[in-house]
Design an enzyme around this catalytic site. Structure first.
Site, PDB file in Angstrom:
ATOM      1  N   ASP A 140      76.576  31.909  12.464  1.00  0.00           N
ATOM      2  CA  ASP A 140      76.898  30.686  12.952  1.00  0.00           C
ATOM      3  C   ASP A 140      75.773  29.509  12.216  1.00  0.00           C
ATOM      4  O   ASP A 140      74.813  29.926  11.971  1.00  0.00           O
ATOM      5  CB  ASP A 140      77.075  30.628  14.463  1.00  0.00           C
ATOM      6  CG  ASP A 140      75.777  30.914  15.199  1.00  0.00           C
ATOM      7  OD1 ASP A 140      74.680  30.339  15.014  1.00  0.00           O
ATOM      8  OD2 ASP A 140      75.706  32.028  15.784  1.00  0.00           O
ATOM      9  N   GLU A 157      73.796  54.807 -14.124  1.00  0.00           N
ATOM     10  CA  GLU A 157      74.134  53.846 -13.006  1.00  0.00           C
ATOM     11  C   GLU A 157      72.666  52.969 -12.738  1.00  0.00           C
ATOM     12  O   GLU A 157      72.951  51.756 -12.355  1.00  0.00           O
ATOM     13  CB  GLU A 157      74.447  54.808 -11.601  1.00  0.00           C
ATOM     14  CG  GLU A 157      75.553  55.215 -11.475  1.00  0.00           C
ATOM     15  CD  GLU A 157      75.840  56.108 -10.195  1.00  0.00           C
ATOM     16  OE1 GLU A 157      76.804  56.187  -9.542  1.00  0.00           O
ATOM     17  OE2 GLU A 157      74.859  56.609 -10.018  1.00  0.00           O
TER      18      GLU A 157
END
Ligand code: DGJ
Length: 733
Positions: free
Chosen positions: A534, A614
């Site tokens: 928020d 990777e």
């Protein structure tokens, strides 16, 4: 001038570049809401004439004019108890037990700059950037005043609102409800968009027509919650990303909230947002004021993209603060999904060594480094380093990480306490619990009473001691449970109802002290992922861990919902291993990368366990994120598809000068003999030529926006999309 006043008419207009907000205090002093929407250059009061309705009462002074009713008029700050039977913004009980407030206009003033709210986070702005309108209303029968404050950010199309309730009388009054925002839309059929969810599945977007009666989204969890976000959008049924009318609101508050949307007997829509009155009450003594948290609103007549972009700009530039507000965020590696509680100093250092080789900027040591903490049943509150577990000191670990060229960050969960902790053994009364009742445990932990000064001082001292003990550049501020059993040993019985709000004020006070005293530390908010995502937390922490769900497919939906209100830089987002720890799903590395790049980017895995191929990808991803970060964080964000309903999640970042754009996303599912999927770019310069990086063909901005591009065919599911568009210097012939 963004605030225009016609004194004679007591007519107030708030004007932004693309919106107009009108209100008027009529002859009786009632402050009516007249208009919010397109700029009209006129007085829109003619639209709010209302018929006399059976069973709608009138204020006493109007005699037999039955059309004058508070029950039918659009109002700025409706009060309970005096004839408006819709959702009120404010409910007051007086010392004689009566519960009514009849607010009438008293005075107004205009100030340059943006008002502040004592003890609460709020939008801030330069003197030249914003203006403040204060309208003072007073009750007809008591000495209660309400000051409505409006902050107008003209160029940003933003209006902020907050109310101060002042007890100017001699006797105490009781505030049962004090909303921050009431927005009456006098006419129109509307949809409501809100963001609901649960742990690891936050901010799922839901849109539905507003129906007669009251609909609500709220939290009673003491935090803004995973389940509902303190924000909403009301839009016309035809509203899409680039067309239609919409109103958005978000709440600058991290505690329990309530949004109520009422569609009334005259098919008017009222939205009221504020602290959740179900868990609130405030005794206001003579001479005292109560300040509501802030609500922030915007209007767009051209769809949801503009609404989101207005919110992104105000949150990034006028709510987030500190050194990292606009700065490029460090690419971090967090050990949580790599080790959980099972680590020592050398394991952490091995992760750091691998990360440093691949270009990661910061190592974050997550839960488990303090007290007795080998699982989640003990240790919270004991914020001293467990050197036995680390097999060394924190200083040594930090210095060793720094020697690798990386910064160091650390996890805290300050608001919580384990019963199995030295802190609890010394101060059992610091935990929130009702005497005579067993408290609810959640993740086997209790919550500290953040309304207490001694608790705040303890937390400040122990956290700052750790931050001073070593060169720590980042703090992850976690909070892993909802709060209940509200009771504070220090509050008298008639003030226990104040505790949920006092808790939030205490949290903000502590965060403010730490922000002030450690200005170089980047604070990242977290609450079991995005359970307290928020604007209140963003005032102290410019980024928040968006969700504990690191599955790239699910994340596209979580981040899609988050993007309606919150800017990309605030979204903490990491690449993790597959099969994913929350879902078991396997998604390609490239798709996990584009998803995590729509945020403040990092990794949450043991890089040492990756293949060489990777690792090479990780190194390329980091270079790519660093190259694109200014565009991703400073550019304008566009949603290009709806992952809730389509087979893609596609989004775009466009630089302010439109010279480049980055389309990122994912095609979810491969279908045999699949037709090619196309994507239309947005926000480009229509008459310029663009090329795709690595290719030579040229496209006009118009072609890319109206015709679009065909995406490459895919093999397998969850395939990444990446298209970097660069404006060409050639001019269209
Ligand atoms: C919940 C957070 O969201 C996770 O990232 C991790 O920090 C754990 N808490 C640690 O307990």
């Amino acid at each position: 001038m963004s605030i225009i006043v016609n004194e004679k008419e007591r007519f107030f207009t708030l004007r932004t570049t693309n919106s107009e907000y009108q209100m008027k205090a009529d002859g009786y002093g009632v402050l009516k809401h007249i208009w919010y929407g397109e700029i009209t250059d006129g007085d829109m009061e003619y639209l709010i004439e209302r018929p006399g309705l059976g069973f709608s009462g009138t204020i006493y002074e109007v005699g037999d004019q039955r059309a004058y009713s508070l029950d039918t008029k659009p109002l700025e700050y409706p009060c309970g108890g005096v004839g408006d039977h819709r959702v009120p913004a404010v409910l007051i009980t007086h010392s004689d037990g009566s519960a009514a407030l009849d607010l009438r206009f008293k005075s107004y003033c205009i100030k340059n700059g943006k008002y502040n709210i004592p003890q609460l986070p709020a939008v801030y702005g330069e003197e030249t950037e914003a203006q403040t309108l204060e309208i003072t209303l007073s009750d007809t029968a008591s000495e209660t005043e309400v000051i409505l404050r409006y902050g107008v950010f003209e160029k940003k199309d933003i209006i902020t609102r907050s109310a101060e309730i002042r007890n100017c009388g001699e006797k105490e009054i009781f505030i049962k409800k004090a909303a921050s925002l009431c927005l009456d839309l006098p006419s129109g059929k509307w949809d409501w968009i809100h963001f609901h969810g649960r742990h690891a599945m936050e901010r799922q977007t839901e849109r539905a027509p507003i129906i007669h009666g009251i609909q609500e989204s709220s939290s009673t969890r003491g935090t803004s919650s995973h389940q509902q976000n303190p924000s909403f959008i009301i839009c016309s049924p035809d509203c899409g990303e680039s067309q239609g009318e919409c109103y958005g609101a978000f709440f600058v508050y991290s505690g329990s909230f309530k949004t109520q949307i009422e569609y009334d007997q005259l098919e008017q829509t009222r939205a009221v947002m504020g602290i959740n009155p179900d868990l609130f009450g405030w005794n206001l003594k003579s001479g005292e004021s109560f300040y509501t948290p802030e609500a922030v609103i915007t209007y767009s007549g051209v769809g949801l993209t503009a609404l989101s972009q207005n919110f992104h700009k105000i949150i990034r530039e006028n709510i987030c603060r500190g050194k990292y507000k606009l700065a490029q965020r460090p690419v971090l590696i967090n050990n949580w999904e790599a080790t959980y509680f099972d680590f020592d100093g050398s394991k952490i250092l091995r992760i750091a060594e691998e990360a440093a080789k691949l270009g990661v900027d910061m190592l974050v040591l997550d839960d488990g480094w303090f007290g007795k903490r080998d699982n989640d049943c003990s240790g919270l509150g004991d914020w001293f380093v467990n050197e036995k577990k680390l097999k060394g000191s924190l200083v040594d670990l930090v210095e060793n990480v720094k020697k690798l060229g990386m910064k160091f960050g650390i996890w805290f969960e300050p608001e919580m306490i384990s019963e199995d902790s030295d802190l609890y053994r010394a101060h059992p009364d610091w935990a929130i619990a009702i005497p005579g009742r067993k408290p609810t445990r959640s993740r086997y932990q209790l919550v500290l009473d953040m309304s207490r000064k001694d608790v705040l001082d303890y937390l400040y001292d122990s956290i700052s001691k750790i931050l001073k003990s070593a060169d720590i550049s980042y703090v992850k501020w976690d909070a892993n449970r909802s709060i209940c059993d509200w009771y504070s040993a220090l509050l008298p019985s008639d003030r226990q109802c104040e505790l949920p709000h006092r808790y939030v004020l205490g949290l903000y006070e502590l965060l403010e002290r730490l922000n002030t005293d450690f200005p170089d530390v980047l604070f990242e908010g977290c609450s079991g992922g995005g359970g307290r995502f928020d604007a209140g937390m963003l005032y102290y922490c410019p980024q928040i861990w968006c969700s504990d769900d690191t599955d790239a497919f699910e994340r596209t939906k979580i981040q899609y919902g988050t993007s309606f209100i919150y800017p990309i830089s605030t979204v903490g987002s990491h690449i993790s291993v597959v099969p994913n720890h929350q879902t078991g799903r396997i998604t390609p590395f490239e798709s996990r990368a584009v998803t995590a790049m729509a945020g403040s980017f990092g990794y949450e895995l043991d890089l040492g366990s990756l293949s060489d191929n990777e690792k090479e990808l990780v190194s390329q991803q980091i270079q790519s994120f660093k190259k694109y970060a200014p565009l991703i964080h400073n550019g304008k964000y566009y949603r290009l598809s709806d992952p809730m309903t389509e087979n893609t999640a596609l989004w775009e970042f466009v630089s302010e000068d439109k010279s480049e754009a980055l389309i990122h996303g994912m095609i979810f599912r491969k279908i045999p003999n699949m037709k090619r999927i196309s994507v239309k770019a947005k926000g480009l310069s229509p008459d310029s030529l663009y090329k795709i990086e690595g290719r030579s063909e040229l496209y006009t901005g118009k072609a890319l926006m109206h015709g679009g591009l065909l995406l490459n065919d895919i093999w397998g599911d969850y395939r990444a999309v990446e298209i970097h568009l660069i404006k060409d210097s050639k001019i269209i012939m």
